[in-house]
Design a protein around this motif. Structure first.
Motif, PDB file in Angstrom:
ATOM      1  N   ARG A 158       6.585  22.844  56.938  1.00 19.25           N
ATOM      2  CA  ARG A 158       5.346  22.096  57.149  1.00 19.25           C
ATOM      3  C   ARG A 158       5.620  20.612  57.352  1.00 19.25           C
ATOM      4  N   ALA A 159       6.481  20.046  56.520  1.00 15.58           N
ATOM      5  CA  ALA A 159       6.811  18.626  56.647  1.00 15.58           C
ATOM      6  C   ALA A 159       7.526  18.339  57.964  1.00 15.58           C
ATOM      7  N   TRP A 163       6.191  15.956  61.201  1.00 14.19           N
ATOM      8  CA  TRP A 163       7.003  14.891  61.777  1.00 14.19           C
ATOM      9  C   TRP A 163       7.278  15.153  63.251  1.00 14.19           C
ATOM     10  N   ALA A 164       7.544  16.404  63.602  1.00 13.42           N
ATOM     11  CA  ALA A 164       7.793  16.742  65.008  1.00 13.42           C
ATOM     12  C   ALA A 164       6.571  16.405  65.863  1.00 13.42           C
ATOM     13  N   SER A 199      -2.418  12.764  53.220  1.00 12.39           N
ATOM     14  CA  SER A 199      -2.550  14.194  52.947  1.00 12.39           C
ATOM     15  C   SER A 199      -3.532  14.811  53.907  1.00 12.39           C
ATOM     16  N   PRO A 200      -3.238  15.998  54.466  1.00 16.58           N
ATOM     17  CA  PRO A 200      -4.169  16.631  55.393  1.00 16.58           C
ATOM     18  C   PRO A 200      -5.391  17.189  54.686  1.00 16.58           C
ATOM     19  N   THR A 201      -5.371  17.257  53.381  1.00 17.80           N
ATOM     20  CA  THR A 201      -6.482  17.873  52.674  1.00 17.80           C
ATOM     21  C   THR A 201      -7.296  16.863  51.886  1.00 17.80           C
ATOM     22  N   SER A 202      -6.771  15.637  51.693  1.00 21.02           N
ATOM     23  CA  SER A 202      -7.478  14.646  50.901  1.00 21.02           C
ATOM     24  C   SER A 202      -8.117  13.614  51.808  1.00 21.02           C
TER      25      SER A 202
END
Length: 211
Positions: A158-159, A163-164, A199-202
């Motif tokens: 995921r990380a 980045w990609a 964060s994608p969720t916060s």
């Protein structure tokens, strides 16, 4: 190579492979040709997404970036890099040949693909070799150095994927073709990228309030 570096012998390879040294020489001819074959196999795997017909640069480059990062996150690759870097001054000819076969060849393959994309109007015309070197630097970032020094890095899929996406989308904005009126694309053109540190969720707060 991750265990013995440039001192690796064909006897050791034959013992690990469960065959005779004569069989290895019959297939590859020399240790140098064996290493060249292994490197070529990695190069072919990494550049599979780079078809000469460029239909979707983002899709192709993202697939390339993810495979390249997956390869660099292989623990064997990291340990090999550490050992070869430490031995390079003792084996300058072997180190130079290895660099040319691995790094220079990858830059050349990527530059050829970028030239195709430029010729097809998918990217802004510029020096494809400079663009290839820049793109590879953007894809890798500092993460390979983090691994070599044993500090926290982007170890998960995921990380690496985030980045990609960040590196490829940034590159594509920089090399976006001019608009129909000949003007360069606006700074906001291209895909919107979330900060890699957020964060994608916060939800991020602005002026103390949630958006």
């Amino acid at each position: 190579m991750s265990e013995q570096g440039f001192r690796m012998s064909m006897d050791t390879v034959a013992a690990r492979a469960g065959c005779s040294k004569q069989t290895l020489y019959a297939h590859f001819g020399s240790k140098q040709e064996l290493l060249r074959s292994v490197i070529a196999e990695h190069q072919d795997l990494a550049t599979v997404p780079l078809s000469p017909v460029v239909e979707d640069p983002r899709e192709a480059l993202l697939a390339f970036a993810l495979e390249h990062l997956r390869h660099l996150n292989d623990p064997t690759i990291v340990s090999t890099s550490r050992l070869l870097a430490a031995e390079a001054h003792q084996f300058p000819d072997e180190a130079r040949d290895l660099y040319q076969q691995a790094c220079d060849t990858l830059v050349q393959r990527l530059a050829t693909w970028l030239q195709h994309a430029m010729d097809q109007g998918r990217l802004r015309h510029d020096d494809p070799h400079y663009a290839a070197e820049l793109l590879l630097s953007m894809i890798v970032g500092m993460d390979f150095e983090r691994q070599r020094f044993g500090v926290v890095h982007r170890a998960g899929d995921r990380a690496r994927h985030r980045w990609a996406e960040f590196s490829i989308d940034t590159f594509l904005r920089a090399f976006a073709p001019p608009t129909d009126d000949g003007a360069p694309p606006s700074a906001s053109a291209g895909r919107r990228i979330r900060s890699p540190l957020s964060s994608p969720t916060s939800p991020r707060k602005r002026n103390g309030a949630s958006p």
